[in-house]
Design a protein around this motif. Structure first.
Motif, PDB file in Angstrom:
ATOM      1  N   LYS A 133       0.835  -1.201   0.000  1.00 56.14           N
ATOM      2  CA  LYS A 133       0.000   0.000   0.000  1.00 56.14           C
ATOM      3  C   LYS A 133       0.872   1.253   0.000  1.00 56.14           C
ATOM      4  O   LYS A 133       1.871   1.331   0.703  1.00 56.14           O
ATOM      5  CB  LYS A 133      -0.914  -0.014   1.224  1.00 56.14           C
ATOM      6  N   ASP A 134       0.486   2.230  -0.805  1.00 58.09           N
ATOM      7  CA  ASP A 134       1.138   3.542  -0.881  1.00 58.09           C
ATOM      8  C   ASP A 134       2.560   3.478  -1.437  1.00 58.09           C
ATOM      9  O   ASP A 134       3.311   4.449  -1.329  1.00 58.09           O
ATOM     10  CB  ASP A 134       1.164   4.235   0.488  1.00 58.09           C
ATOM     11  N   LEU A 135       2.957   2.361  -2.016  1.00 59.08           N
ATOM     12  CA  LEU A 135       4.284   2.260  -2.615  1.00 59.08           C
ATOM     13  C   LEU A 135       4.165   2.586  -4.101  1.00 59.08           C
ATOM     14  O   LEU A 135       3.471   1.894  -4.841  1.00 59.08           O
ATOM     15  CB  LEU A 135       4.868   0.857  -2.420  1.00 59.08           C
ATOM     16  N   LYS A 136       4.847   3.642  -4.536  1.00 61.19           N
ATOM     17  CA  LYS A 136       4.757   4.091  -5.920  1.00 61.19           C
ATOM     18  C   LYS A 136       5.825   3.407  -6.769  1.00 61.19           C
ATOM     19  O   LYS A 136       7.017   3.530  -6.501  1.00 61.19           O
ATOM     20  CB  LYS A 136       4.930   5.612  -5.984  1.00 61.19           C
ATOM     21  N   VAL A 137       5.351   2.733  -7.807  1.00 61.05           N
ATOM     22  CA  VAL A 137       6.260   1.995  -8.685  1.00 61.05           C
ATOM     23  C   VAL A 137       7.180   2.951  -9.434  1.00 61.05           C
ATOM     24  O   VAL A 137       8.365   2.654  -9.650  1.00 61.05           O
ATOM     25  CB  VAL A 137       5.452   1.124  -9.666  1.00 61.05           C
ATOM     26  N   GLU A 138       6.667   4.123  -9.805  1.00 67.27           N
ATOM     27  CA  GLU A 138       7.483   5.051 -10.598  1.00 67.27           C
ATOM     28  C   GLU A 138       8.702   5.546  -9.826  1.00 67.27           C
ATOM     29  O   GLU A 138       9.711   5.934 -10.426  1.00 67.27           O
ATOM     30  CB  GLU A 138       6.631   6.239 -11.072  1.00 67.27           C
ATOM     31  N   PRO A 183      13.582   3.701 -11.725  1.00 65.16           N
ATOM     32  CA  PRO A 183      14.962   4.043 -12.119  1.00 65.16           C
ATOM     33  C   PRO A 183      16.014   3.069 -11.590  1.00 65.16           C
ATOM     34  O   PRO A 183      17.128   3.029 -12.126  1.00 65.16           O
ATOM     35  CB  PRO A 183      15.161   5.442 -11.517  1.00 65.16           C
ATOM     36  N   LEU A 184      15.674   2.299 -10.571  1.00 64.44           N
ATOM     37  CA  LEU A 184      16.633   1.337 -10.035  1.00 64.44           C
ATOM     38  C   LEU A 184      16.780   0.112 -10.929  1.00 64.44           C
ATOM     39  O   LEU A 184      17.749  -0.640 -10.798  1.00 64.44           O
ATOM     40  CB  LEU A 184      16.212   0.896  -8.628  1.00 64.44           C
ATOM     41  N   VAL A 185      15.813  -0.100 -11.808  1.00 67.70           N
ATOM     42  CA  VAL A 185      15.885  -1.229 -12.745  1.00 67.70           C
ATOM     43  C   VAL A 185      16.721  -0.774 -13.936  1.00 67.70           C
ATOM     44  O   VAL A 185      16.226  -0.182 -14.893  1.00 67.70           O
ATOM     45  CB  VAL A 185      14.480  -1.682 -13.175  1.00 67.70           C
ATOM     46  N   VAL A 186      18.018  -1.047 -13.882  1.00 62.32           N
ATOM     47  CA  VAL A 186      18.961  -0.500 -14.857  1.00 62.32           C
ATOM     48  C   VAL A 186      19.117  -1.378 -16.097  1.00 62.32           C
ATOM     49  O   VAL A 186      19.757  -0.968 -17.061  1.00 62.32           O
ATOM     50  CB  VAL A 186      20.346  -0.300 -14.194  1.00 62.32           C
ATOM     51  N   SER A 187      18.544  -2.586 -16.075  1.00 65.35           N
ATOM     52  CA  SER A 187      18.656  -3.442 -17.257  1.00 65.35           C
ATOM     53  C   SER A 187      17.809  -2.855 -18.381  1.00 65.35           C
ATOM     54  O   SER A 187      16.670  -2.435 -18.179  1.00 65.35           O
ATOM     55  CB  SER A 187      18.192  -4.866 -16.933  1.00 65.35           C
ATOM     56  N   GLU A 188      18.377  -2.827 -19.593  1.00 63.90           N
ATOM     57  CA  GLU A 188      17.701  -2.232 -20.733  1.00 63.90           C
ATOM     58  C   GLU A 188      17.284  -3.309 -21.726  1.00 63.90           C
ATOM     59  O   GLU A 188      17.985  -4.313 -21.913  1.00 63.90           O
ATOM     60  CB  GLU A 188      18.619  -1.214 -21.420  1.00 63.90           C
ATOM     61  N   GLU A 238      20.171  -9.871  -9.668  1.00 70.26           N
ATOM     62  CA  GLU A 238      20.363  -9.960  -8.225  1.00 70.26           C
ATOM     63  C   GLU A 238      20.708  -8.598  -7.628  1.00 70.26           C
ATOM     64  O   GLU A 238      20.229  -8.236  -6.550  1.00 70.26           O
ATOM     65  CB  GLU A 238      21.472 -10.975  -7.916  1.00 70.26           C
ATOM     66  N   ASP A 239      21.525  -7.815  -8.338  1.00 69.19           N
ATOM     67  CA  ASP A 239      21.862  -6.472  -7.859  1.00 69.19           C
ATOM     68  C   ASP A 239      20.624  -5.590  -7.790  1.00 69.19           C
ATOM     69  O   ASP A 239      20.452  -4.803  -6.848  1.00 69.19           O
ATOM     70  CB  ASP A 239      22.906  -5.830  -8.778  1.00 69.19           C
ATOM     71  N   ILE A 240      19.748  -5.713  -8.778  1.00 69.59           N
ATOM     72  CA  ILE A 240      18.524  -4.914  -8.788  1.00 69.59           C
ATOM     73  C   ILE A 240      17.634  -5.300  -7.614  1.00 69.59           C
ATOM     74  O   ILE A 240      17.028  -4.439  -6.963  1.00 69.59           O
ATOM     75  CB  ILE A 240      17.793  -5.079 -10.136  1.00 69.59           C
ATOM     76  N   VAL A 241      17.553  -6.600  -7.319  1.00 70.65           N
ATOM     77  CA  VAL A 241      16.748  -7.047  -6.169  1.00 70.65           C
ATOM     78  C   VAL A 241      17.267  -6.418  -4.884  1.00 70.65           C
ATOM     79  O   VAL A 241      16.489  -5.947  -4.042  1.00 70.65           O
ATOM     80  CB  VAL A 241      16.765  -8.587  -6.077  1.00 70.65           C
TER      81      VAL A 241
END
Length: 761
Positions: free
Chosen positions: A283-288, A292-297, A308-311
């Motif tokens: 609840k109240d956690l904004k995905v946006e 930016p932490l998901v650096v894989s393109e 694993e680093d992203i996790v």
């Protein structure tokens, strides 16, 4: 016919009579009351203790089944080598032969493994009961220890020496045998990478003459298991999401003196990243805010390490937003037709589990608090798997332990509690090194260093070093407390005495003696702040020139200064970086007492890019400005380029100079930079030899003297190109550089060949 009938009846009657008689005898043997029990053969053990293990007692009827159970019970105690029970009338006689007591344990024939290490491996101890079963179990443990060190031909034979009072000395006679080397490593099923490349991934290596300082070429089944994991990580990092090691087979050579290792691999197809999404159920956690932490393109090769680093980054970010209990699981969806991997990071509320306690085992010398302070979790905290992984990595990074294992198990006291168990194996942290070397700047030298990185098990670092060289000698003592006042603050001091012979550069000698106090702390995981106060006495002496710019510097000066340094570091390694960048800025103010008054500012940074496997491009630069406060900057505080910071030029080769004598007198500002590619040159990786191609550039600005008419100076850009080789040798780092100036001034001094061996600068 009648005779035969009567004969058969008689036989049957005899059989029944015999059965009845046997039954009566058996009843007679098991029956009867036991009036007393006597114990014979005891020496140290009380008779009543023996009786307590019996399942039959005085006054009971004799029962053979209970007697058998009593025999087993006495043997199971491990106190007796032999036990017998017999009946003499109404008395039950128990005769025992006690196992001896171990007086001492010794090892003979062991050279490769020290007594201390063997003693920690065996379970028997002095003043305990000796049994053959326990001795054989210890033999297996010692053999396993030798096998892990690559000696499968080792044999161990336990011998006992009888002593008085039923005591024995236990001696393990060891024949270590020859090491069992890995003769050949083969791979089956590899298509994308050849055997030589995969061999570099493994810790186990094939036997070679130059590996005499390493044990990696001996067979160790535990290391083979670790190598399987290294292969898996290698392929998963490069996009082979279906990869698996089908088998790893070790075969003895026909002469039983070595092993053939064969790894059968299934590479599968190579995948690329598809869509990377975040699914947050909190609840109240904004995905946006987290995206930016998901650096894989999309379109990049799939990388399991990056996932694993992203996790970990997502776990940390969600934790800072007040969600103590979070469970982030990457849902990997592989499309085998398009060879695309879509990753969804599913953020759910994790189970509400708290840390009940942290148990630490294996630290014989290191204090518990040294281990605990590296943990990002303490008793009572909400359990967080990412913080647990980071704690494990921090324990490994302090480099006090050979092995670090961190696990958590549910508590026996409460379902919402977990117990963290930390198992460590300590390693030697003391260093005593001697070395000889030669450097283009210092000439021939000798160096000795005594260091302890874990002083008294408190994690403190103390170092005493000395160097004696043709053009430089030094003596230094340093001490660092990494957790000053039990806070995450590193504090320490340095004392030093340095003598330099700068005749080739500026026709004078100098000496410095002093010390400093320092303190540093992390502002964030990547940003660090350091402070230092220094007090030193400099002396310019031994002048052999008529240059007025050098002669006016004769004498001593005292510097009392404070310096601050701010560092932002995103490199993957601070020793051998392959990617990332760092920036560092420092300022120094001198004038808190003493007779030197100046401001010094320095900024430097670098960026690293992996171009190919083990090929790294780096760009680096630095700039310094020194400003005298109502006085001229002394020659010992000015800046010079050349040598290490501008290859192709001599040390101090780029500098303002006296027109008449050619002596370097230094400038008040300097800027240097370098572009370099480091690459392997085809030698085995464990040699530690790398090649490099570089271009260096830089300049030194004007000097700070009263009369510049007699000075040659220019702030024009200088540049050089060259190649070099670096080697991490057992004696220390070795580097050879060939630099060729392509932009220079006529008064600059060149040095195309630069060689450093066996020391640090």
């Amino acid at each position: 016919m009648g005779f035969l009938r009567w004969t058969g009846l008689l036989v049957v009657a005899v059989i029944f009579l015999g059965l009845a008689t046997g039954s009566g005898v058996a009843q007679a043997q098991d029956g009867g009351r036991i009036a007393s029990i006597s114990v014979q053969g005891t020496q140290r053990i009380e008779a009543e203790t023996v009786k307590s293990y019996l399942t039959i007692a005085e006054g009971d009827n004799y029962d053979s089944d209970r007697v058998n159970r009593s025999l087993k019970a006495l043997f199971n105690t491990g106190l007796f080598a032999d036990v017998s029970i017999r009946r003499e009338g109404t008395e039950l006689v128990v005769r025992v032969v006690e196992n001896p007591i171990i007086n001492r344990i010794a090892f003979e024939g062991n050279r490769r493994i020290k007594d201390e290490q063997l003693q920690t491996e065996v379970q028997l101890r002095p003043r305990t009961v000796y049994t053959r079963t326990k001795a054989q179990a210890d033999v297996k443990r010692v053999l396993e220890l030798y096998r892990r060190s690559g000696r499968f031909a080792a044999t161990v034979e336990p011998k006992i020496i009888q002593l008085e009072q039923n005591r024995v000395d236990l001696v393990f006679e060891i024949s270590e045998g020859q090491p069992t080397f890995v003769r050949r490593i083969s791979f089956v099923g590899n298509q994308q990478y050849d055997a030589s490349r995969l061999g570099e991934v493994l810790q186990t290596k094939e036997e070679r003459w130059y590996r005499f300082l390493s044990s990696d070429d001996t067979y160790d089944p535990d290391r083979v298991t670790y190598d399987r994991e290294l292969l898996r990580r290698f392929y998963l990092k490069r996009g082979f999401a279906d990869f698996r090691v089908a088998s790893a087979v070790a075969e003895l050579t026909p002469n039983r003196e070595g092993f053939f290792l064969t790894y059968t691999v299934e590479e599968g197809e190579r995948y690329k990243f598809g869509k990377s999404l975040i699914n947050a159920a909190l609840k109240d956690l904004k995905v946006e805010d987290l995206q930016p932490l998901v650096v894989s393109e999309e379109g990049d090769w799939y990388n399991a390490d990056q996932v694993e680093d992203i996790v970990q980054k997502l776990t940390d970010a969600v934790g800072t937003k007040g969600y103590a209990f979070v469970d982030i699981r990457p849902q990997v969806n592989r499309n085998r037709e398009t060879r695309i991997v879509d990753v969804t990071y599913d953020i759910q509320e994790g189970p509400r589990v708290f840390v009940e306690r942290i148990d630490i085992v294996g630290n014989v010398r290191t204090l518990d608090k040294v281990v605990r302070r590296e943990f990002r979790l303490v008793e009572g905290d909400a359990f967080n798997s990412a913080k647990l992984r980071r704690s494990k990595q921090r324990l490994r990074d302090i480099n006090f332990f050979e092995k670090v294992e961190v696990t958590n198990t549910p508590s026996e006291n409460a379902p919402d509690r977990t117990v963290i168990k930390v198992e460590v194996e300590e390693k030697s942290t003391g260093e005593l090194t001697f070395g000889v070397g030669w450097s283009s700047q210092v000439g021939p030298m000798m160096e000795a260093v005594l260091r302890e990185r874990n002083l008294l098990g408190r994690g403190q670092d103390i170092r005493l070093g000395g160097m004696l060289g043709l053009r430089r000698s030094s003596l230094d003592l340093s001490f660092t407390e990494p957790y000053f006042l039990d806070r995450d603050v590193a504090a320490g001091f340095d004392l030093f005495a340095i003598d330099r012979k700068l005749q080739q550069q500026s026709s004078y000698n100098s000496s410095s003696i002093g010390g400093d106090l320092r303190i540093g702390y992390q502002l964030t995981d990547n940003m660090r702040q350091d402070w230092r106060y220094m007090l030193k006495r400099d002396e310019v002496k031994g002048i052999t020139t008529l240059s007025p710019y050098v002669l006016e510097q004769l004498g001593t000066s005292v510097t009392s200064s404070v310096m601050q340094t701010l560092t932002y570091d995103r490199r993957d390694s601070r020793i051998e970086p392959t990617e990332g960048y760092y920036m560092r800025g420092s300022t120094e103010f001198a004038g808190l007492g003493g007779d030197v008054h100046l401001l010094r500012g320095t900024i430097q940074g670098g960026h690293y890019w992996p171009l190919a496997e083990k090929v790294v491009l780096s760009l680096s630069g630095a700039g310094t400005y020194v400003y005298g406060l109502s006085e001229r900057v002394r020659i010992t505080d000015r800046v010079y380029a050349g040598g290490d910071n501008l290859r192709g030029f001599a040390s101090g080769g780029v500098s303002p100079r006296d027109k008449n004598t050619g002596d370097a007198i230094g400038g008040i500002w300097m800027a240097t930079g370098s572009a370099q590619v480091r690459f392997p040159i085809g030698l085995p990786e464990e040699f530690g030899v790398l090649g490099e191609a570089f271009t260096d550039f830089g300049t030194v600005g004007e000097t700070d003297v009263a009369n510049v008419a007699g000075v040659e100076q220019s702030s024009s850009m200088r540049a050089s190109v060259g190649v070099g080789v670096s080697w991490k040798s057992p004696m220390g780092p070795v580097s050879i550089d060939l630099g060729f100036p392509i932009m220079k001034e006529t008064f600059d001094k060149k040095e195309m060949f630069k060689f450093n061996l066996g020391t640090r600068f």
